[in-house]
Design a protein around this motif. Structure first.
Motif, PDB file in Angstrom:
ATOM      1  N   GLY A 533       0.790  -1.216   0.000  1.00 23.13           N
ATOM      2  CA  GLY A 533       0.000   0.000   0.000  1.00 23.13           C
ATOM      3  C   GLY A 533       0.824   1.268   0.000  1.00 23.13           C
ATOM      4  O   GLY A 533       0.316   2.342   0.357  1.00 23.13           O
ATOM      5  N   GLU A 534       2.090   1.193  -0.412  1.00 21.80           N
ATOM      6  CA  GLU A 534       2.902   2.404  -0.486  1.00 21.80           C
ATOM      7  C   GLU A 534       2.330   3.351  -1.532  1.00 21.80           C
ATOM      8  O   GLU A 534       1.516   2.968  -2.367  1.00 21.80           O
ATOM      9  CB  GLU A 534       4.342   2.045  -0.845  1.00 21.80           C
ATOM     10  CG  GLU A 534       4.504   1.475  -2.243  1.00 21.80           C
ATOM     11  CD  GLU A 534       5.952   1.258  -2.613  1.00 21.80           C
ATOM     12  OE1 GLU A 534       6.822   1.755  -1.879  1.00 21.80           O
ATOM     13  OE2 GLU A 534       6.213   0.594  -3.630  1.00 21.80           O
ATOM     14  N   ILE A 535       2.791   4.605  -1.516  1.00 23.67           N
ATOM     15  CA  ILE A 535       2.232   5.659  -2.361  1.00 23.67           C
ATOM     16  C   ILE A 535       3.282   6.118  -3.363  1.00 23.67           C
ATOM     17  O   ILE A 535       4.430   6.391  -2.980  1.00 23.67           O
ATOM     18  CB  ILE A 535       1.763   6.848  -1.495  1.00 23.67           C
ATOM     19  CG1 ILE A 535       0.720   6.372  -0.475  1.00 23.67           C
ATOM     20  CG2 ILE A 535       1.208   7.964  -2.363  1.00 23.67           C
ATOM     21  CD1 ILE A 535       0.451   7.369   0.624  1.00 23.67           C
ATOM     22  N   TRP A 536       2.869   6.196  -4.607  1.00 22.45           N
ATOM     23  CA  TRP A 536       3.745   6.741  -5.644  1.00 22.45           C
ATOM     24  C   TRP A 536       3.141   8.046  -6.154  1.00 22.45           C
ATOM     25  O   TRP A 536       2.038   8.059  -6.680  1.00 22.45           O
ATOM     26  CB  TRP A 536       3.913   5.745  -6.793  1.00 22.45           C
ATOM     27  CG  TRP A 536       4.998   4.742  -6.546  1.00 22.45           C
ATOM     28  CD1 TRP A 536       5.356   4.207  -5.355  1.00 22.45           C
ATOM     29  CD2 TRP A 536       5.864   4.173  -7.530  1.00 22.45           C
ATOM     30  NE1 TRP A 536       6.384   3.325  -5.512  1.00 22.45           N
ATOM     31  CE2 TRP A 536       6.728   3.274  -6.840  1.00 22.45           C
ATOM     32  CE3 TRP A 536       5.999   4.303  -8.901  1.00 22.45           C
ATOM     33  CZ2 TRP A 536       7.708   2.540  -7.494  1.00 22.45           C
ATOM     34  CZ3 TRP A 536       6.976   3.567  -9.548  1.00 22.45           C
ATOM     35  CH2 TRP A 536       7.833   2.698  -8.851  1.00 22.45           C
ATOM     36  N   GLU A 552      -5.984  12.462  -5.636  1.00 25.19           N
ATOM     37  CA  GLU A 552      -6.651  11.223  -6.031  1.00 25.19           C
ATOM     38  C   GLU A 552      -5.631  10.138  -6.332  1.00 25.19           C
ATOM     39  O   GLU A 552      -4.555  10.406  -6.884  1.00 25.19           O
ATOM     40  CB  GLU A 552      -7.521  11.451  -7.262  1.00 25.19           C
ATOM     41  CG  GLU A 552      -8.714  12.352  -7.002  1.00 25.19           C
ATOM     42  CD  GLU A 552      -9.633  12.416  -8.206  1.00 25.19           C
ATOM     43  OE1 GLU A 552     -10.360  11.419  -8.443  1.00 25.19           O
ATOM     44  OE2 GLU A 552      -9.618  13.426  -8.917  1.00 25.19           O
ATOM     45  N   PHE A 553      -6.012   8.898  -5.992  1.00 24.55           N
ATOM     46  CA  PHE A 553      -5.127   7.754  -6.186  1.00 24.55           C
ATOM     47  C   PHE A 553      -5.938   6.568  -6.715  1.00 24.55           C
ATOM     48  O   PHE A 553      -7.152   6.482  -6.510  1.00 24.55           O
ATOM     49  CB  PHE A 553      -4.453   7.350  -4.868  1.00 24.55           C
ATOM     50  CG  PHE A 553      -3.658   8.455  -4.227  1.00 24.55           C
ATOM     51  CD1 PHE A 553      -2.324   8.621  -4.540  1.00 24.55           C
ATOM     52  CD2 PHE A 553      -4.253   9.333  -3.328  1.00 24.55           C
ATOM     53  CE1 PHE A 553      -1.577   9.640  -3.956  1.00 24.55           C
ATOM     54  CE2 PHE A 553      -3.525  10.346  -2.746  1.00 24.55           C
ATOM     55  CZ  PHE A 553      -2.175  10.507  -3.057  1.00 24.55           C
ATOM     56  N   ILE A 554      -5.247   5.633  -7.358  1.00 24.41           N
ATOM     57  CA  ILE A 554      -5.834   4.372  -7.785  1.00 24.41           C
ATOM     58  C   ILE A 554      -4.895   3.247  -7.372  1.00 24.41           C
ATOM     59  O   ILE A 554      -3.670   3.421  -7.414  1.00 24.41           O
ATOM     60  CB  ILE A 554      -6.102   4.340  -9.300  1.00 24.41           C
ATOM     61  CG1 ILE A 554      -6.892   3.074  -9.667  1.00 24.41           C
ATOM     62  CG2 ILE A 554      -4.810   4.429 -10.099  1.00 24.41           C
ATOM     63  CD1 ILE A 554      -7.425   3.079 -11.089  1.00 24.41           C
ATOM     64  N   ARG A 559       0.733  -1.082  -4.907  1.00 24.12           N
ATOM     65  CA  ARG A 559       0.855   0.304  -4.458  1.00 24.12           C
ATOM     66  C   ARG A 559      -0.262   1.176  -5.009  1.00 24.12           C
ATOM     67  O   ARG A 559      -1.003   0.791  -5.907  1.00 24.12           O
ATOM     68  CB  ARG A 559       2.214   0.877  -4.867  1.00 24.12           C
ATOM     69  CG  ARG A 559       2.480   0.865  -6.371  1.00 24.12           C
ATOM     70  CD  ARG A 559       3.871   1.385  -6.698  1.00 24.12           C
ATOM     71  NE  ARG A 559       4.906   0.591  -6.081  1.00 24.12           N
ATOM     72  CZ  ARG A 559       5.460  -0.475  -6.635  1.00 24.12           C
ATOM     73  NH1 ARG A 559       5.046  -0.881  -7.833  1.00 24.12           N
ATOM     74  NH2 ARG A 559       6.404  -1.150  -6.016  1.00 24.12           N
ATOM     75  N   TRP A 560      -0.329   2.386  -4.461  1.00 25.42           N
ATOM     76  CA  TRP A 560      -1.274   3.407  -4.894  1.00 25.42           C
ATOM     77  C   TRP A 560      -0.553   4.402  -5.802  1.00 25.42           C
ATOM     78  O   TRP A 560       0.527   4.876  -5.472  1.00 25.42           O
ATOM     79  CB  TRP A 560      -1.860   4.152  -3.696  1.00 25.42           C
ATOM     80  CG  TRP A 560      -2.741   3.300  -2.843  1.00 25.42           C
ATOM     81  CD1 TRP A 560      -2.355   2.497  -1.821  1.00 25.42           C
ATOM     82  CD2 TRP A 560      -4.153   3.184  -2.947  1.00 25.42           C
ATOM     83  NE1 TRP A 560      -3.437   1.863  -1.271  1.00 25.42           N
ATOM     84  CE2 TRP A 560      -4.559   2.268  -1.943  1.00 25.42           C
ATOM     85  CE3 TRP A 560      -5.111   3.743  -3.776  1.00 25.42           C
ATOM     86  CZ2 TRP A 560      -5.895   1.919  -1.768  1.00 25.42           C
ATOM     87  CZ3 TRP A 560      -6.443   3.404  -3.596  1.00 25.42           C
ATOM     88  CH2 TRP A 560      -6.821   2.490  -2.607  1.00 25.42           C
ATOM     89  N   TYR A 561      -1.202   4.726  -6.937  1.00 28.15           N
ATOM     90  CA  TYR A 561      -0.626   5.677  -7.875  1.00 28.15           C
ATOM     91  C   TYR A 561      -1.469   6.943  -7.899  1.00 28.15           C
ATOM     92  O   TYR A 561      -2.702   6.878  -7.956  1.00 28.15           O
ATOM     93  CB  TYR A 561      -0.571   5.081  -9.279  1.00 28.15           C
ATOM     94  CG  TYR A 561       0.378   3.921  -9.406  1.00 28.15           C
ATOM     95  CD1 TYR A 561       1.717   4.128  -9.746  1.00 28.15           C
ATOM     96  CD2 TYR A 561      -0.051   2.619  -9.184  1.00 28.15           C
ATOM     97  CE1 TYR A 561       2.595   3.060  -9.865  1.00 28.15           C
ATOM     98  CE2 TYR A 561       0.819   1.545  -9.297  1.00 28.15           C
ATOM     99  CZ  TYR A 561       2.138   1.770  -9.634  1.00 28.15           C
ATOM    100  OH  TYR A 561       3.006   0.714  -9.737  1.00 28.15           O
ATOM    101  N   GLN A 562      -0.778   8.089  -7.890  1.00 24.49           N
ATOM    102  CA  GLN A 562      -1.501   9.352  -7.946  1.00 24.49           C
ATOM    103  C   GLN A 562      -2.089   9.557  -9.334  1.00 24.49           C
ATOM    104  O   GLN A 562      -1.464   9.265 -10.351  1.00 24.49           O
ATOM    105  CB  GLN A 562      -0.578  10.521  -7.605  1.00 24.49           C
ATOM    106  CG  GLN A 562      -1.317  11.846  -7.505  1.00 24.49           C
ATOM    107  CD  GLN A 562      -0.400  12.995  -7.181  1.00 24.49           C
ATOM    108  OE1 GLN A 562       0.816  12.855  -7.221  1.00 24.49           O
ATOM    109  NE2 GLN A 562      -0.967  14.140  -6.849  1.00 24.49           N
TER     110      GLN A 562
END
Length: 653
Positions: A533-536, A552-554, A559-562
Motif C-alpha cells: 500500500g505504499e504511495i507513488w 486522487e489515487f488508484i 501500491r497506490w498511484y496518484q
C-alpha cells in the motif's frame, strides 16, 4: 368359509346378494336370480384367493386387501388368462380376476401396507414390489394414508414404455399424510426414469419422499427431455445428494414444494425454457452446498431459501455447470420476490459463461452470528450480467460482513436499480474487484437509507473499469499516524495536529480509487516509502500537502498511484528583503523545492503586506526556485520587514 351374518342383520341389498352367494345354501328362484346378477363383495383379497368362485361370477368386489378398510378395497373383473401385471387375484378353483383401476384405487390394492412408523428402524412391510406393481400396470402410483417403506428405486416409464408413464399423476392425500420412506437405500434414488433417454412427462403431487436414499427424484437423463411436467405440494428430503435432480427439462414447474438434503444441495436443476418454481422452500443443505443450485433457464417466484444456522454456502447458486458436463452454460434466471435467509458466504452466487440474472424484490437476511462475505457475488465467468432492481434489500440478524462490500465479482457486469426507502432496504455500499458497472439507463438509484437524504443516480459510467462506488462519506484518519486502512472506502481525510509523514494506505483492492482530502497543514505524503500500500506520487518526491487540497489515487497492487491534477510541490522559508528603491529589485535569491524542474509553473506569496511591491519566482535549476521583490509603486525606499516566503511549483507534466 366363515358363517355369514344372519340375513336379518343385513340392511343392504348388495350385502344380501353376497351373503347368499357365500352361504352356499339353496334358495328359491327370485333370490337365486338376485345372486346371479350380483357383484359379490368379499371382505378381503386374501379371502378371494381362498374361495371357490362360480363361473357365473364375472365381477367381484373386496372391502380390503389384508383386512377390511385397509385401503385395498377394489373392483375386479374375470379374465380368461392370467394378467401380466400385479393387479390380479386367482380364486381357489383357478379363476383369474383382474383389478379394475378407478380414481380411488391406491397401491394398497396391489398389496402395499403403508405401515412404516420409523424411518430410522425401518419397521413395517416392504412395499417396493406392490408400488412398482401398480406402476407396471397403469404407469403411475397412488398412495393412501400412511408411510410406505421402499428398499429399491421405483421407475417411471418414458413415452416408449409399456405401460407408458407419459402424462401420469402420482399422488397421495397430502404431503403430511402420505409418504414414501426409503430404508437401506444409501447410494440409490427413490424415483428414477426408465430408460434414461427419450421423452418423459410426469406429475407428482401431495406426498412426501424421505429416508436414507441419496436423492428422492433423480431425472438425470443421458438424452431426451423431461417436459411439460409438474410437481405440486411435495416434500423432498434426501441424504447425500440433492433431494430433486433434473438435468434436461423444459416447460416444467414446481409449486409449493419443499427441498432438503443432509449433505447435498437442496435441489439441483439444469433448466430449459419455461422452468418455473413458485412458492417453493429449500431448507437444509450440506456444508459448502447451496439451497437452490440452478443452471440454464429458470424463473423463481416467491421462493424461500436458507433457514439454517450452519452449513450452506449460498442460498441461490445460479448458472455455470451444475452437472459437471464441462460446459459452462449460458443462463437466463429471474428471482422475483421471496427471501434468502441465514446465508453463510453469500445470498446469491453467479457462476456463468454468459447470460443474465435478474434479482427483483428479494429480501436477503444474514445469519444471527458469525460473518458473511457478501450479498451477491459473481464467482466465475466474465460474460454474465446481474440486474438488481426493485425493493431488493439486505439485513442481518447479527452476522457481520467480512468482505469488502455487498456486491462483488471476478468479472461480468452489475446493473443496479435499487429504490428502497428504508435503511435495511438499500445496499450501504457497492464494490466489485474487476467487474464493470455499465448501462445507458439509470443503473444505481438509492433513496434515503444508508446514503442519507440525498438521492444518488448514475446514468452512465465512464468506459473501462469503474472500481467501486461506496457511500460518499469521507472517513477521518487517526491523527498523526502514518498508515491507514482504506477497506471499502473511496473518500478519506486527514486531521494531523503535528508534522506527520503519510506512508501507506492498507487493505486496498485492485482498481479501487481513493480521494484524499487534506484538512491540515501538517501532512507530508511520502513517495515510495515501501511496503504494502505504499504511495507513488507523480512528482517522484515527497510532498507537503496544503490544507484543503484534494489528491486522487488508484490502487494497482501492490501500491497506490496518484492520478488526476498535476502534482504541486511546496516549500517555505523566512526572509527579510533588503530596502528597495522605487522601480528597483532585490538581488535574486534561491529556495530549494525538491522535485522542481525547468519548465514547471511557479507561484509565490509573502506573509506581509507587499505595500506596492511585487514578488516574482521561477525554476532556475533542478530543485531550485529563484525569487526577487520589485518596488513598483511603493515608498522610496521600501522596507518590507521579515516574513514567510511560500513557493508552490506545479509540475508541467
Amino acid at each position: 368359509m366363515a358363517e355369514p351374518a344372519a340375513i336379518g342383520e343385513i340392511d343392504n341389498t348388495d350385502q344380501i346378494r353376497v351373503m347368499l352367494y357365500q352361504s352356499g345354501r339353496p334358495v328359491h328362484t327370485p333370490l337365486q336370480n338376485l345372486v346371479n346378477i350380483a357383484v359379490p363383495l368379499f371382505r378381503t383379497a386374501v379371502l378371494v384367493e381362498a374361495a371357490t368362485i362360480s363361473s357365473s361370477v364375472l365381477e367381484l368386489r373386496t372391502a380390503g386387501y389384508y383386512t377390511v378398510g385397509d385401503g385395498g378395497d377394489a373392483l375386479y373383473k374375470w379374465v380368461a388368462a392370467e394378467p401380466t401385471h400385479e393387479g390380479k387375484l386367482q380364486s381357489a378353483n383357478g379363476r383369474w380376476f383382474e383389478l379394475v383401476v378407478g380414481l380411488a384405487t391406491t397401491v394398497n390394492a396391489y398389496g402395499a401396507y403403508g405401515d412404516n412408523t420409523s424411518s430410522i428402524t425401518g419397521d413395517g412391510h416392504d412395499d417396493t414390489l406392490a408400488i412398482q406393481g401398480m406402476i407396471d400396470h397403469v404407469g403411475y402410483y397412488r398412495l393412501g394414508l400412511g408411510r410406505y417403506k421402499i428398499t429399491e428405486p421405483l421407475f417411471l416409464y418414458s413415452a416408449t414404455g409399456s405401460p407408458t408413464s407419459i402424462g401420469v399423476l402420482c399422488h397421495g392425500v397430502g404431503k403430511e399424510k402420505s409418504a414414501l420412506v426409503a430404508f437401506g437405500m444409501a447410494g440409490k434414488s427413490m424415483l428414477k426414469p426408465s430408460p434414461d433417454t427419450g421423452l418423459h412427462r410426469i406429475h407428482l403431487a401431495h406426498h412426501r419422499m424421505f429416508g436414507d436414499a441419496d436423492t428422492c427424484v433423480n431425472y438425470t437423463l443421458a438424452s431426451g427431455q423431461l417436459y411439460e411436467s409438474t410437481f405440486n405440494e411435495m416434500l423432498f428430503e434426501s441424504d447425500a445428494e440433492a433431494s430433486f435432480i433434473a438435468n434436461r427439462h423444459f416447460a416444467t414447474s414446481w409449486y409449493g414444494c419443499s427441498f432438503s438434503s443432509e449433505d447435498g444441495d437442496s435441489v439441483k436443476l439444469q433448466g430449459g425454457n419455461s422452468t418455473v418454481l413458485t412458492n417453493c422452500y429449500a431448507h437444509e443443505c450440506g456444508a459448502g452446498k447451496s439451497n437452490f443450485r440452478i443452471g440454464g433457464y429458470a424463473t423463481l417466484i416467491n421462493c424461500l431459501g436458507g433457514d439454517t444456522t450452519t452449513g450452506g454456502t449460498y442460498v441461490f447458486h445460479v448458472g455455470g455447470d451444475p452437472f459437471a458436463t464441462g460446459v459452462n452454460n449460458v443462463m437466463q434466471i429471474h428471482i422475483l420476490g421471496g427471501n434468502a435467509e441465514d446465508f453463510g458466504t453469500a445470498a446469491i452466487a453467479v457462476d456463468a459463461g454468459g447470460g443474465q440474472l435478474i434479482v427483483e424484490n428479494l429480501a436477503m437476511v444474514a445469519r444471527a452470528s458469525g460473518t458473511y462475505e457478501t450479498a451477491i457475488k459473481i464467482i466465475s465467468g466474465t460474460a454474465a450480467s446481474v440486474w438488481i432492481r426493485g425493493n431488493t434489500r439486505l439485513s442481518t440478524k447479527g452476522a457481520t460482513r467480512s468482505g469488502s462490500s455487498n456486491i462483488q465479482g471476478t468479472g461480468g457486469v452489475f446493473l443496479v436499480e435499487n429504490q428502497s426507502n428504508t435503511t435495511t432496504g438499500s445496499f450501504p455500499d457497492f464494490y466489485n474487484t474487476t467487474s464493470s458497472l455499465l448501462t445507458e439507463i439509470p443503473i444505481l438509484q438509492v433513496r434515503g437509507g444508508a446514503l442519507g437524504t440525498q438521492d444518488l443516480q448514475i446514468s452512465r459510467l465512464k468506459s473501462g473499469l469503474e472500481s467501486g462506488f461506496i457511500a460518499p462519506v469521507a472517513v477521518t484518519f487517526t491523527a498523526n499516524a502514518s498508515t491507514f486502512s482504506v477497506a471499502s472506502q473511496n473518500s478519506v481525510k486527514t486531521a494531523n495536529t503535528v508534522a506527520t509523514d503519510l506512508t501507506n494506505f492498507t487493505d486496498g483492492v485492485e482498481n479501487q480509487t481513493l480521494k484524499l482530502l487534506v484538512k491540515d497543514a501538517n501532512t507530508t505524503i511520502k513517495h515510495d516509502a515501501g511496503g504494502a500500500g505504499e504511495i507513488w506520487l507523480t512528482s517522484g518526491a515527497d510532498y507537503l500537502a496544503a490544507n484543503g487540497e484534494v489528491l486522487e489515487f488508484i490502487f494497482h497492487s501492490p501500491r497506490w498511484y496518484q492520478i488526476g491534477s498535476r502534482q504541486k510541490i511546496r516549500a517555505s522559508a523566512t526572509v527579510d528583503p533588503a530596502s528597495i528603491a522605487l522601480d528597483a529589485c532585490t538581488t535574486p535569491a534561491t529556495i530549494t523545492v525538491t522535485g522542481a524542474a525547468l519548465g514547471d509553473f511557479v507561484t509565490a506569496s509573502f506573509s506581509l503586506d507587499l505595500a506596492g511591491a511585487s514578488l516574482r519566482a521561477y525554476v532556475s535549476a533542478a530543485n531550485t526556485v529563484t525569487y526577487f521583490f520589485r518596488n513598483d509603486v511603493g515608498a522610496n525606499p521600501l522596507d518590507l520587514g521579515s516574513g514567510t516566503l511560500r513557493v508552490e511549483v506545479t509540475k508541467a507534466a
